[in-house]
Write an enzyme that holds these catalytic residues in place. Structure first.
Site, PDB file in Angstrom:
ATOM      1  N   LYS A 276       0.861  -1.125   0.077  1.00 19.52           N
ATOM      2  CA  LYS A 276       0.020   0.047   0.114  1.00 19.52           C
ATOM      3  C   LYS A 276       0.695   1.265  -0.061  1.00 19.52           C
ATOM      4  O   LYS A 276       1.847   1.310   0.587  1.00 19.52           O
ATOM      5  CB  LYS A 276      -0.949  -0.119   1.118  1.00 19.52           C
ATOM      6  CG  LYS A 276      -0.365   0.011   2.669  1.00 19.52           C
ATOM      7  CD  LYS A 276      -0.106   1.346   3.258  1.00 19.52           C
ATOM      8  CE  LYS A 276       0.580   1.258   4.755  1.00 19.52           C
ATOM      9  NZ  LYS A 276       0.834   2.533   5.120  1.00 19.52           N
TER      10      LYS A 276
ATOM     11  N   ASP B 121      -2.896  -0.991  10.329  1.00 20.22           N
ATOM     12  CA  ASP B 121      -3.139  -1.171   8.740  1.00 20.22           C
ATOM     13  C   ASP B 121      -3.699  -2.231   8.217  1.00 20.22           C
ATOM     14  O   ASP B 121      -4.087  -2.602   7.157  1.00 20.22           O
ATOM     15  CB  ASP B 121      -1.627  -0.971   8.181  1.00 20.22           C
ATOM     16  CG  ASP B 121      -1.429   0.486   8.073  1.00 20.22           C
ATOM     17  OD1 ASP B 121      -1.883   1.495   8.334  1.00 20.22           O
ATOM     18  OD2 ASP B 121       0.167   0.653   7.770  1.00 20.22           O
TER      19      ASP B 121
END
Length: 288
Positions: free
Chosen positions: A10, A136
């Site tokens: 990401k 996350d």
């Protein structure tokens, strides 16, 4: 039977920190998306009630410290499962880079075990379990483009950004997210305009997005590691349209419209930085 799951990296398009919470975490607003640089996670059944983890990177632990191990254990504990699993991780995402590699591996384990063990859980249910593993992990469960709030676990999916290509440049250092947040001086932060970033994505306006990307954590990471700032400046000089640090760093992300430009910048940075990648922005959801 072996199940394979892709665990994409990401990147952050915006990182803002709003304040410190009573639980010791910080309230954040982050706009994140996924790229095609990915680890590969293989899951296979084992006899007995045990979890075996093996990663092909010397800096990744092969025991209960690994977030992939923690993901399997969390799933087993929540549903009182006594099944065994072997987890093999092919690492392609740099470690301690601000690219969410460990979190994405954990999310891939949750999605893969959901299939292997036929649990029929939704992504929302898997993300809730993931929130107990790391901030996350919920985002990585979805693997989409999202606005993340709270400590990062509150996910609002949004359309993919108007970006197809990015260059990632990581110096040969590792950054501790905990250290960065502990040194953050919230009252002095230059906050990015999250609303304008969301507007740019909604309007699919590449240049508007590039004009407003930002990361408040750069103030700490670049003070600890000046080379991160030098790489950011080099990326900007090379012609990337939007440049910022991903997560707590040290990876610098450069956004570009066209592949040929990404390759040109990549070639210009290779002698200046230890690890450089040209990646395609994905930004769409995983399916379970």
């Amino acid at each position: 039977m072996v199940f394979f799951e892709s665990a994409p990296a990401k990147i952050t398009l915006s990182v803002d920190v709003l304040g410190k919470r009573d639980d010791g975490y910080h309230d954040v607003e982050m706009v994140m998306t996924t790229v095609d640089l990915a680890d590969r996670v293989a899951l296979s059944s084992l006899n007995g009630d045990r979890i075996d983890v093996s990663a092909d990177n010397q800096y990744v632990p092969n025991d209960e410290r690994n977030l992939a191990f923690k993901a399997a254990l969390a799933l087993k504990n929540k549903y009182h499962l006594t099944r065994g699993v072997r987890i093999d991780i092919e690492k392609n995402i740099p470690v301690s880079a601000g690219l969410g590699g460990g979190s994405s591996d954990a999310a891939a384990v949750l999605r893969g075990l959901n299939k292997l063990w036929k649990l029929n859980l939704s992504l929302e249910e898997l993300a809730e379990i993931g929130a107990g593993i790391g901030s996350d992990v919920p985002f990585c469960v979805y693997g989409s483009t999202a606005l993340a709030k709270g400590r990062g676990e509150i996910i609002e999916e949004i359309p993919p950004p108007p970006v197809k290509w990015a260059i990632l440049a990581k110096p040969n250092i590792g950054v501790s997210t905990r250290v960065v947040f502990n040194q953050l001086e919230i009252e002095n932060l230059p906050h990015p305009n999250t609303t304008k970033i969301l507007d740019a994505i909604a309007e699919q306006d590449f240049y508007k997005l590039c004009n407003h990307v930002g990361n408040v954590l750069e103030t700490v990471t670049t003070s600890l590691f000046p080379n991160v700032q030098r790489i950011k400046e080099k990326m900007t000089q090379a012609g990337a349209n939007g440049v910022l640090m991903s997560g707590s760093g040290p990876t610098i992300v450069g956004l570009v419209e066209h592949q040929y430009k990404a390759i040109r910048i990549y070639n210009g940075l290779r002698g200046f930085c230890d690890e450089v990648y040209v990646v395609r922005v994905i930004g769409h959801s995983n399916t379970c």
